[in-house]
Design an enzyme around this catalytic site. Structure first.
Site, PDB file in Angstrom:
ATOM      1  N   LYS A 210       0.821  -1.215   0.000  1.00  0.00           N
ATOM      2  CA  LYS A 210       0.000   0.000   0.000  1.00  0.00           C
ATOM      3  C   LYS A 210       0.853   1.263   0.000  1.00  0.00           C
ATOM      4  O   LYS A 210       0.464   2.266  -0.580  1.00  0.00           O
ATOM      5  CB  LYS A 210      -0.952   0.013   1.202  1.00  0.00           C
ATOM      6  CG  LYS A 210      -2.093  -0.969   1.047  1.00  0.00           C
ATOM      7  CD  LYS A 210      -3.246  -0.644   1.966  1.00  0.00           C
ATOM      8  CE  LYS A 210      -4.417  -1.571   1.695  1.00  0.00           C
ATOM      9  NZ  LYS A 210      -5.461  -1.500   2.697  1.00  0.00           N
TER      10      LYS A 210
ATOM     11  N   LYS B 150      -5.044  -9.139  -6.889  1.00  0.00           N
ATOM     12  CA  LYS B 150      -6.228  -9.258  -6.044  1.00  0.00           C
ATOM     13  C   LYS B 150      -7.343  -8.311  -6.520  1.00  0.00           C
ATOM     14  O   LYS B 150      -7.052  -7.194  -6.922  1.00  0.00           O
ATOM     15  CB  LYS B 150      -5.809  -8.879  -4.614  1.00  0.00           C
ATOM     16  CG  LYS B 150      -6.743  -9.293  -3.530  1.00  0.00           C
ATOM     17  CD  LYS B 150      -6.191  -8.876  -2.176  1.00  0.00           C
ATOM     18  CE  LYS B 150      -6.295  -7.385  -1.962  1.00  0.00           C
ATOM     19  NZ  LYS B 150      -5.978  -6.923  -0.624  1.00  0.00           N
TER      20      LYS B 150
ATOM     21  N   LYS C  73     -10.755  -2.578  -4.162  1.00  0.00           N
ATOM     22  CA  LYS C  73     -11.472  -1.306  -4.330  1.00  0.00           C
ATOM     23  C   LYS C  73     -10.568  -0.251  -4.934  1.00  0.00           C
ATOM     24  O   LYS C  73     -11.019   0.690  -5.545  1.00  0.00           O
ATOM     25  CB  LYS C  73     -11.900  -0.763  -2.955  1.00  0.00           C
ATOM     26  CG  LYS C  73     -12.874  -1.605  -2.205  1.00  0.00           C
ATOM     27  CD  LYS C  73     -12.976  -1.104  -0.750  1.00  0.00           C
ATOM     28  CE  LYS C  73     -13.357  -2.251   0.153  1.00  0.00           C
ATOM     29  NZ  LYS C  73     -13.275  -1.964   1.576  1.00  0.00           N
TER      30      LYS C  73
HETATM   31  P1  TYM Z   1     -10.846  -4.808   3.978  1.00  0.00           P
HETATM   32  O1  TYM Z   1     -11.822  -3.734   4.252  1.00  0.00           O
HETATM   33  O2  TYM Z   1      -9.741  -4.521   3.017  1.00  0.00           O
HETATM   34  O3  TYM Z   1     -11.603  -6.084   3.433  1.00  0.00           O
HETATM   35  C1  TYM Z   1     -12.717  -6.631   4.117  1.00  0.00           C
HETATM   36  C2  TYM Z   1     -12.680  -8.147   4.039  1.00  0.00           C
HETATM   37  O4  TYM Z   1     -12.709  -8.566   2.670  1.00  0.00           O
HETATM   38  C3  TYM Z   1     -11.612  -9.451   2.418  1.00  0.00           C
HETATM   39  N1  TYM Z   1     -11.164  -9.251   1.020  1.00  0.00           N
HETATM   40  C4  TYM Z   1     -11.017 -10.241   0.128  1.00  0.00           C
HETATM   41  N2  TYM Z   1     -11.228 -11.575   0.223  1.00  0.00           N
HETATM   42  C5  TYM Z   1     -10.995 -12.311  -0.882  1.00  0.00           C
HETATM   43  N3  TYM Z   1     -10.588 -11.784  -2.078  1.00  0.00           N
HETATM   44  C6  TYM Z   1     -10.370 -10.462  -2.210  1.00  0.00           C
HETATM   45  N4  TYM Z   1      -9.992  -9.967  -3.382  1.00  0.00           N
HETATM   46  C7  TYM Z   1     -10.589  -9.620  -1.077  1.00  0.00           C
HETATM   47  N5  TYM Z   1     -10.486  -8.288  -0.860  1.00  0.00           N
HETATM   48  C8  TYM Z   1     -10.834  -8.081   0.434  1.00  0.00           C
HETATM   49  C9  TYM Z   1     -10.552  -9.053   3.416  1.00  0.00           C
HETATM   50  O5  TYM Z   1      -9.642 -10.097   3.652  1.00  0.00           O
HETATM   51  C10 TYM Z   1     -11.379  -8.721   4.641  1.00  0.00           C
HETATM   52  O6  TYM Z   1     -11.692  -9.890   5.375  1.00  0.00           O
HETATM   53  N6  TYM Z   1      -7.876  -4.737   8.021  1.00  0.00           N
HETATM   54  C11 TYM Z   1      -9.117  -5.219   7.481  1.00  0.00           C
HETATM   55  C12 TYM Z   1     -10.308  -4.779   8.292  1.00  0.00           C
HETATM   56  C13 TYM Z   1     -10.229  -5.014   9.755  1.00  0.00           C
HETATM   57  C14 TYM Z   1     -10.439  -6.245  10.441  1.00  0.00           C
HETATM   58  C15 TYM Z   1     -10.320  -5.932  11.822  1.00  0.00           C
HETATM   59  C16 TYM Z   1     -10.717  -7.535   9.995  1.00  0.00           C
HETATM   60  C17 TYM Z   1      -9.987  -4.074  10.714  1.00  0.00           C
HETATM   61  N7  TYM Z   1     -10.046  -4.631  11.952  1.00  0.00           N
HETATM   62  C18 TYM Z   1     -10.448  -6.953  12.779  1.00  0.00           C
HETATM   63  C19 TYM Z   1     -10.857  -8.519  10.985  1.00  0.00           C
HETATM   64  C20 TYM Z   1     -10.726  -8.225  12.345  1.00  0.00           C
HETATM   65  C21 TYM Z   1      -9.301  -4.701   6.059  1.00  0.00           C
HETATM   66  O7  TYM Z   1      -8.722  -3.704   5.692  1.00  0.00           O
HETATM   67  O8  TYM Z   1     -10.233  -5.367   5.329  1.00  0.00           O
END
Ligand code: TYM
Length: 333
Positions: free
Chosen positions: A114, A198, A201
């Site tokens: 990132k 991947k 967004k």
């Molecule tokens: P975030 O917002 O980027 O994504 C949310 C969830 O979607 C999953 N994900 C994917 N899974 C499969 N293929 C993809 N292309 C893909 N893109 C996104 C992510 O793995 C995630 O589960 N840091 C985290 C958010 C967070 C969190 C937490 C998660 C903050 N605190 C505590 C669990 C527990 C994040 O940025 O996810």
């Protein structure tokens, strides 16, 4: 015994098929098991690690709640809230940042991706973001954390932080060591334009992803334009593993149609991509359009979404403030 589930999703723009298949679909299944206690958090503090327009951010917070509900999460059976409304998250993140080691954070691959080439210009928050994520999870004694593959390393860091805190302060199992719950075959949904990247967004081209708010025509168009290779559909797993775009599309189909990869391979083996794409478009329309319609409907009732967040914040705040109180005692504050 039931599981204590915690997971978070960033309110940064449209949620997409990767978020749904990698995480939210699993949230719904876990929420449907009566014995589980589930908490789903809209992680707005994580979102501001990169620039956000305040107006868009507040729309996206509601959009994320609407997506949870439209996907099938029942707000009566789970706590849904936004992170910024429970100040214990920021406080615990500071405390845990004094437990986490620089060397551990330096290994985080997501920061490297990132931050890109110019690390000096990345926010400090982007660097310490996994510590905030650990705070989210540990405040609620979560036993299981459903996430996509890309969050696995952050979960490992969370476990290390919990263990170090427990050891340093000789508190046995004060912080529970959480287990990641990662879907086996569909944990990483790739871009429709490049099977090695991947689905995300932040990718500029909207054609690279299916958004959960897409219309039928958008889905038809995106699948028509999705990258494939010139060969007929693969007939073995080995063949599939050599062909990233085919693997991704077959993975998406299998996950949506609740089939094993092998079953999908057998179904389409040797056929041309155009026939497979028609079938893929249909399952996508069947699964995603009802969600898309419901999201738009829910977004018309902002008060309802705000009430859910307010109610969730109160419930989450009660749990988190008790844990923070105990943390203060342990630290000698
Ligand atoms: P975030 O917002 O980027 O994504 C949310 C969830 O979607 C999953 N994900 C994917 N899974 C499969 N293929 C993809 N292309 C893909 N893109 C996104 C992510 O793995 C995630 O589960 N840091 C985290 C958010 C967070 C969190 C937490 C998660 C903050 N605190 C505590 C669990 C527990 C994040 O940025 O996810």
């Amino acid at each position: 015994m039931g599981k204590k589930i915690f997971s978070g999703v960033q309110p940064t723009g449209n949620l997409h098929l990767g978020n749904y298949l990698g995480a939210i679909k699993n949230f719904v299944d876990l929420n449907n098991e009566d014995e589980n206690d589930c908490i789903f958090c809209v992680v707005d503090l994580h979102a501001i690690t990169v620039n956000q327009d305040p107006k868009e951010l507040s729309n996206n917070i509601r959009g994320t709640v609407a997506t949870f509900l439209a996907s099938g999460i029942d707000p009566k059976k789970s706590i849904i809230f936004n992170q910024s409304k429970v100040s214990a998250h920021s406080e615990a993140a500071w405390i845990l940042s004094c437990v986490a080691r620089m060397g551990w954070l330096n290994r985080m691959t997501q920061f490297k991706e990132k931050a890109g080439k110019d690390k000096e210009k990345a926010s400090v928050g982007l660097y310490s973001y996994p510590v905030l994520m650990a705070a989210d999870i540990l405040l609620y004694d979560a036993t299981h954390v459903p996430v996509g593959e890309d969050q696995k390393q952050h979960l490992e860091l969370c476990r290390d932080i919990a263990q170090k805190f427990n050891n340093d302060f000789k508190t046995n199992d004060f912080f529970k060591i959480p287990e990641p719950l990662i879907q086996k075959e569909f944990s990483r949904i790739m871009s429709l334009k490049d099977g090695l990247k991947k689905m995300s967004k932040s990718e500029i081209s909207d054609l690279s992803r299916i958004n959960l708010t897409d219309t039928k025509d958008e889905i038809i168009n995106k699948i028509k334009k999705a990258k494939t290779d010139p060969l007929p559909m693969p007939s073995t797993i080995d063949d599939l593993n050599k062909r990233p775009e085919a693997k991704n599309l077959i993975g998406i189909y299998s996950s949506l149609a609740d089939l094993k990869l092998e079953e999908t391979i057998n179904k389409f083996s040797g056929k041309n991509f155009s026939e497979f794409k028609e079938n893929l478009t249909q399952v996508l329309i069947d699964k995603i359009i009802p969600i898309s319609v419901e999201i738009k409907k829910l977004l018309d009732d902002k008060n309802y979404l705000d009430e859910i967040l307010l109610d969730g914040s109160k419930k989450a705040g009660d749990i988190a403030s008790k844990k923070i109180k105990k943390i203060h005692e342990i630290l000698g504050f």
